[in-house]
Design an enzyme around this catalytic site. Structure first.
Site, PDB file in Angstrom:
ATOM      1  CD  GLN A  10      35.933   3.406 104.448  1.00 40.27           C
ATOM      2  OE1 GLN A  10      37.000   3.943 104.745  1.00 40.27           O
ATOM      3  NE2 GLN A  10      34.931   4.237 104.682  1.00 40.27           N
ATOM      4  CG  ASP A  65      33.436   9.030 114.276  1.00 41.44           C
ATOM      5  OD1 ASP A  65      34.158   8.997 113.636  1.00 41.44           O
ATOM      6  OD2 ASP A  65      32.987   9.837 115.021  1.00 41.44           O
ATOM      7  CG  ASP A 134      36.982  13.011 112.119  1.00 37.18           C
ATOM      8  OD1 ASP A 134      35.834  12.899 112.886  1.00 37.18           O
ATOM      9  OD2 ASP A 134      37.887  12.429 112.538  1.00 37.18           O
ATOM     10  CB  THR A 136      40.494   6.910 107.003  1.00 37.57           C
ATOM     11  OG1 THR A 136      40.452   7.688 105.672  1.00 37.57           O
ATOM     12  CG2 THR A 136      39.625   6.286 107.632  1.00 37.57           C
TER      13      THR A 136
HETATM   14  N1  SAM Z   1      38.526   9.398 114.180  1.00 38.37           N
HETATM   15  C1  SAM Z   1      39.328   8.900 113.276  1.00 38.37           C
HETATM   16  C2  SAM Z   1      40.602   9.284 113.387  1.00 38.37           C
HETATM   17  O1  SAM Z   1      40.979   9.565 114.386  1.00 38.37           O
HETATM   18  O2  SAM Z   1      41.347   9.321 112.410  1.00 38.37           O
HETATM   19  C3  SAM Z   1      38.639   9.505 111.948  1.00 38.37           C
HETATM   20  C4  SAM Z   1      37.196   8.808 111.925  1.00 38.37           C
HETATM   21  S1  SAM Z   1      36.067   8.905 110.742  1.00 38.37           S
HETATM   22  C5  SAM Z   1      35.419   7.237 111.007  1.00 38.37           C
HETATM   23  C6  SAM Z   1      36.898   8.793 109.183  1.00 38.37           C
HETATM   24  C7  SAM Z   1      36.022   8.998 108.257  1.00 38.37           C
HETATM   25  O3  SAM Z   1      36.745   9.310 107.046  1.00 38.37           O
HETATM   26  C8  SAM Z   1      35.519   7.611 107.645  1.00 38.37           C
HETATM   27  O4  SAM Z   1      33.925   7.486 108.093  1.00 38.37           O
HETATM   28  C9  SAM Z   1      35.564   7.591 106.186  1.00 38.37           C
HETATM   29  O5  SAM Z   1      34.549   7.011 105.291  1.00 38.37           O
HETATM   30  C10 SAM Z   1      35.978   9.008 105.843  1.00 38.37           C
HETATM   31  N2  SAM Z   1      36.535   9.368 104.466  1.00 38.37           N
HETATM   32  C11 SAM Z   1      37.685   8.525 103.969  1.00 38.37           C
HETATM   33  N3  SAM Z   1      38.278   9.072 102.883  1.00 38.37           N
HETATM   34  C12 SAM Z   1      37.316   9.990 102.573  1.00 38.37           C
HETATM   35  C13 SAM Z   1      37.066  11.025 101.551  1.00 38.37           C
HETATM   36  N4  SAM Z   1      38.024  10.960 100.639  1.00 38.37           N
HETATM   37  N5  SAM Z   1      36.218  11.890 101.678  1.00 38.37           N
HETATM   38  C14 SAM Z   1      35.186  11.915 102.660  1.00 38.37           C
HETATM   39  N6  SAM Z   1      35.308  11.011 103.606  1.00 38.37           N
HETATM   40  C15 SAM Z   1      36.341  10.193 103.673  1.00 38.37           C
END
Ligand code: SAM
Length: 260
Positions: A10, A65, A134, A136
């Site tokens: 990403q 994070d 948690d 995206t």
């Molecule tokens: N706090 C945010 C919110 O309020 O929506 C979410 C934060 S966190 C950074 C989201 C994380 O989900 C990212 O680090 C991303 O890489 C991860 N992510 C996205 N798709 C994923 C998947 N299929 N498996 C595991 N992690 C995933």
């Protein structure tokens, strides 16, 4: 600009904002900021863990994070497993947003898996007391964490009386996502509710979080029970309180109307 690049999965930006401090955005969408991250991470974590009351094995899907992991480890859990797709998110947030994880990734109770949370859930035979998604939003890599199959795998991997909580967006802008998630979760769980949390950086009003379980008692815990459990933790929080916990499930009409 602190960092900007495409990772393996990403587009990632870290930048400083005079009001919100350091900000993480993925694929152009703000994920979390130094100034207001506690609203979301406290409500995503303490609502299910205080409601469960005795969680030993907690799983976080996403959360690179480290904010959710930090809050989980404030509870007397035995194991906290975090499944994050993108190693770069963990590395850069540990380096440039250290206030979020605060060493959580180095806690002896923490186990980190790098991989797709959808695949992990399909393959694992482990059982968890609380599963926290948690992630995206349901686009790009996050899409795999909003499917019927994923919710079915989460159900299979919850120990009896367990709770799944899910990040379900800002309903004022993401109405269809909430409706779709509600419909799919209700296919898997007998007791599905949603609660809200305002996140100042997320315009459009409150964000909804899903709370799914087969243990209907968890939704009905009185504030006295929640307060006793929270007091026993001897932790201080800046947004979560037992009263806010209960009140967060009282939804405004426009959100209730979106939930099947
Ligand atoms: N706090 C945010 C919110 O309020 O929506 C979410 C934060 S966190 C950074 C989201 C994380 O989900 C990212 O680090 C991303 O890489 C991860 N992510 C996205 N798709 C994923 C998947 N299929 N498996 C595991 N992690 C995933």
């Amino acid at each position: 600009m602190v960092f900007e690049d495409k990772t393996e999965h990403q587009h990632l930006i870290l930048f400083d904002n005079p009001i919100f401090g350091r900000v993480l955005a993925l694929d152009g969408i703000v994920q979390t900021t130094e100034r207001d991250e506690f609203f979301y991470h406290e409500m995503l974590v303490h609502v299910p863990l205080v409601a469960h009351g005795a969680a030993q094995n907690v799983l976080i899907i996403g959360g690179g994070d480290g904010g959710s992991l930090r809050e989980v480890l404030r509870h007397p859990v035995e194991h906290a497993t975090l499944v994050e797709l993108d190693r770069t998110v963990i590395d850069l947030c540990t380096e440039h947003l250290p206030g979020l994880s605060q060493g959580a990734f180095d806690d002896p109770r923490t186990q980190v898996h790098i991989g797709n949370g959808g695949r992990f859930m399909a393959d694992t035979e482990q059982k968890f007391d609380v599963i926290i998604v948690d992630s995206t939003d349901p686009m790009g890599p996050g899409e795999a964490l909003f499917t019927q199959a994923f919710y079915g795998d989460c159900k299979r991997c919850l120990s009896p009386g367990g709770v799944l909580v899910t990040q379900n967006g800002v309903p004022f802008f993401q109405a269809d996502e909430l409706t779709r998630a509600g419909r799919r979760l209700r296919q898997e769980f007998s007791d599905v509710g949603f609660y809200t949390v305002p996140v100042p950086t997320y315009v459009g009003g409150p964000m909804t979080l899903g709370f799914s379980t087969d243990n209907p008692d968890l939704h009905r815990l009185g504030t006295d029970v929640l307060a006793a459990r929270f007091a026993a933790l001897e932790i201080t929080t800046r947004y979560y309180t037992p009263h806010v916990h209960r009140a967060a499930f009282d939804l405004p009409g426009y959100i209730t109307a979106l939930i099947p």
